[in-house]
Design an enzyme around this catalytic site. Sequence first.
Site, short mmCIF file in Angstrom:
data_model
loop_
_atom_site.label_atom_id
_atom_site.label_comp_id
_atom_site.label_asym_id
_atom_site.label_seq_id
_atom_site.Cartn_x
_atom_site.Cartn_y
_atom_site.Cartn_z
N HIS B 121 0.86 -1.18 0.00
CA HIS B 121 0.00 0.00 0.00
C HIS B 121 0.90 1.24 0.00
CE1 HIS B 121 -2.87 2.88 1.83
NE2 HIS B 121 -3.83 2.04 1.50
N ASP B 199 2.78 -4.83 8.14
CA ASP B 199 1.59 -4.01 7.95
C ASP B 199 0.39 -4.95 8.12
OD1 ASP B 199 -0.65 -2.75 7.00
OD2 ASP B 199 0.27 -1.98 5.17
N GLN B 202 -4.89 -5.25 7.19
CA GLN B 202 -5.95 -6.13 6.69
C GLN B 202 -6.03 -7.45 7.44
OE1 GLN B 202 -8.20 -5.15 4.67
NE2 GLN B 202 -7.26 -3.32 3.82
N LYS B 225 -10.50 -0.56 10.47
CA LYS B 225 -10.67 -1.74 9.62
C LYS B 225 -11.04 -2.96 10.45
CE LYS B 225 -7.25 -0.02 6.29
NZ LYS B 225 -8.01 0.34 5.11
C1 LIG Z 1 -2.60 -3.00 3.56
C2 LIG Z 1 -2.89 -1.61 4.02
N1 LIG Z 1 -1.91 -0.87 4.56
C3 LIG Z 1 -2.13 0.36 5.01
C4 LIG Z 1 -3.36 0.96 4.92
C5 LIG Z 1 -3.52 2.38 5.42
O1 LIG Z 1 -4.34 2.42 6.53
P1 LIG Z 1 -4.80 3.81 7.16
O2 LIG Z 1 -5.28 4.64 6.01
O3 LIG Z 1 -5.88 3.44 8.11
O4 LIG Z 1 -3.61 4.42 7.82
C6 LIG Z 1 -4.41 0.24 4.37
C7 LIG Z 1 -5.76 0.84 4.25
O5 LIG Z 1 -6.19 1.41 3.32
C8 LIG Z 1 -4.17 -1.07 3.90
O6 LIG Z 1 -5.14 -1.78 3.34
#
Ligand SMILES: Cc1ncc(COP(=O)(O)O)c(C=O)c1O
Lengths: 149, 405
Positions: B121, B199, B202, B225
């Site tokens: 991401h 990370d 998910q 999430k």
């Molecule tokens: C795999 C992954 N990493 C990081 C994020 C970022 O999360 P957040 O926007 O809650 O900081 C997300 C969510 O969109 C994600 O799916």
Amino acid sequence: MQDLADLYQAVILDHNRRPRNFVAMESPDRVAVGDNPVCGDHYTVFLRLEGDRISEVSFQGAGCAISKASASVMTSLLKGKTAEEARKIYEKFHQMVTTGEVDPENLSDLSAFAGVYQFPARIKCATLSWHAALNAVADPEAGKVSTEE
Amino acid sequence: MKAIETLRKDFPILHQQVNGFDLVYFDNAATTQKPRAVLDVLMHYYECDNSNVHRGIHTLSHRATVAYEAARERVASFIGARTEEVVFTRGTTEGINLVARAWGDANLRAGDRILLTEMEHHSNLVPWQLLAERTGAELIFLPITGDEGLLDLERLDVLLSDGVKLFAFTHISNALGTINPAGELCRRAREKGVITLVDAAQSVGHAPLDVMDLGCDFLVFSGHKMCAPTGIGALYGRFDLLQSLPPFHGGGEMILTVDWLHSDWKRAPHKFEAGTPNISGAIALAAAMDYLDAIGRDAIFAHDRELGAYAADRLRELPNLRLLGPRDERSGIVSFHLNDIHSHDIVSFADHRGIALRGGHHCTQPLMRRLGLDSTTRASFYFYNNREEIDRFVEVLSEIQTFFG
Ligand SMILES: Cc1ncc(COP(=O)(O)O)c(C=O)c1O
């Protein structure tokens, strides 16, 4: 509730399936790229000019049905227009997709986009290639326009 | 697991019509819905206990402090950590930025390498790019196998050997639905003395997870999430590692004594929590963890995978559908490309049938480019989704093919 048929009118679906002037032009006078990094829409608009008049216009690229149909309709409309005429058509078009009001004097196939105003997230799709084209007409050094700048 | 119908009753938002149809909420990878139990805890906090933490002597402040610190203990028990190893953050993104700043600036030199994967991401990519710019370190990437979206594990040992100081990777891919073998990745990194960051955005709310079993050094996630509100998340860091780092932000709460030119700060985790924290968010996150554990994370994980497999099977029935992600063992995330129909057209159409999907690059632009795609359409499930909803979704996709065909 907004109606899907308002957004995806027959004219739009048709231009999406069979986009007009959908070729890369050989030796164009101006080229401009329109990018929407948010959804990945990406078009290149090619122009040939004779004096102040647009003599040829075509496009290439990919994106959603709204952006592709809008580019296709645009290329059909801009051929033969002066820079000033092109800008005026765009202003009416922009007015229509942001307010839903259709100018009775009409915008031909462009009026198919009147429903876009009910879908605020899609207005940028409808105007993307126009920004690129007008930018290219106005600026000999034209390069890239982005919805995010 | 309790019957899905019973669980659905806990989610007020699910019982509504959207554009004339019963809502089907398939955008859980972006954010999940919140059960009544979590909403009640939020309400109770603001109606009864609201106050600032740590500095107050009065009763409400004491209650808020106790609840906030109890939430930290709950997060720790949820992921198998010690209480002092849990730092509250705004979410995954802030957690990664914290590590990139506090650990990265102190530990990386020009020429050092950071290993990421091709499926990260943007939030697990951009902070490392910024760190690389600050330090002269270099980013390298563990490749994926193509549409199946599996990590190319044969390349791992070689890549880990090459001056790599940190390996940061996603546990479950939000764009592909891949479940990465996080324990094995951490073990192989640790053998080479490489620090790991997982990370878990998910995965934490979808599967059993224990940082000791994983053997990771850092792990980050977002509350929103996993049934908690937005604006709260946590960073796990091995205590000795956290304790060795300089602070991230400076301000109130994180200090012991402050003088004009110099201050001393608290021990971890409090030295990383400058300013008034998201107190109600932390408490609600703990409530969400109670709620999820009452259902059972094993059961949730099994349900996710069952729906993911069912959706993948149903999608394969459609002509001209390019399905991304692993053939077997996928999470409850399906991502695909249908004919040459742009994902935003699919999402607009489905929305008019009451189905909430997501279209776009899912914050993984380099991955999309690597797969030769501008965007995909994604459906992502949670324990309150069921097969009938997937059937409706597949029917609508078939309608979309006709409409745009
Ligand atoms: C795999 C992954 N990493 C990081 C994020 C970022 O999360 P957040 O926007 O809650 O900081 C997300 C969510 O969109 C994600 O799916």
